[in-house]
Design a protein around this motif. Structure first.
Motif, short mmCIF file in Angstrom:
data_model
loop_
_atom_site.label_atom_id
_atom_site.label_comp_id
_atom_site.label_asym_id
_atom_site.label_seq_id
_atom_site.Cartn_x
_atom_site.Cartn_y
_atom_site.Cartn_z
N LEU A 61 -5.82 11.57 3.44
CA LEU A 61 -5.26 11.13 4.72
C LEU A 61 -6.10 11.51 5.93
N ARG A 62 -6.53 12.74 6.04
CA ARG A 62 -7.30 13.15 7.23
C ARG A 62 -8.60 12.37 7.34
N ARG A 65 -7.81 8.76 8.18
CA ARG A 65 -7.37 8.70 9.57
C ARG A 65 -8.58 8.68 10.50
N LYS A 69 -7.84 3.33 12.72
CA LYS A 69 -6.68 3.52 13.59
C LYS A 69 -5.44 2.83 13.02
N GLY A 91 -1.06 13.06 8.46
CA GLY A 91 -1.54 11.85 9.12
C GLY A 91 -0.96 10.54 8.64
N SER A 93 1.52 7.48 8.42
CA SER A 93 2.39 6.82 9.39
C SER A 93 3.80 6.65 8.84
#
Length: 114
Positions: A61-62, A65, A69, A91, A93
């Motif tokens: 995820l990081r 991310r 965007k 991170g 959504s």
């Protein structure tokens, strides 16, 4: 849309559903492939399975991310509230429980900007 899942039949089912709703879909069977695609192309959203070869979705995820965007949604059969909270803190959504509820996925996609 980028869909990342190591289960090819599931990937194809999700892709057909998304395409039937008018989305262009790119598929990746691994976190490594997803990383390369995200570095090269823009996406409106990313659906990321948690269990992948080489790395879990939450482990990615990081990094993902930093590459996009676009909203990143974790898909997983692990529905523990702590797991979901951790994914959001890393991170994500949002979270989509597996097996996927296509009505819920459709509603999520309709809520995307653009």
């Amino acid at each position: 849309m980028l869909v990342v899942d190591d289960d090819a039949p599931s990937l194809e089912i999700v892709a057909r559903m998304l395409e039937s709703k008018g989305h262009r879909v790119t598929l990746a069977l691994s976190a490594e492939r997803a990383r390369a695609v995200l570095a090269a192309l823009p996406f409106d959203a990313v659906l990321l399975d948690h269990v992948l070869p080489g790395a879990t979705g939450t482990q990615c995820l990081r990094e993902f991310r930093a590459l996009t965007k676009a909203p990143l949604y974790i898909m997983s059969g692990y529905t523990d509230p702590e797991f979901q909270r951790d994914a959001l803190l890393l991170g994500a959504s949002g979270f989509l429980p597996k097996p996927l509820d296509f009505a819920a996925l459709g509603a999520l996609l309709e809520a995307l900007p653009g």
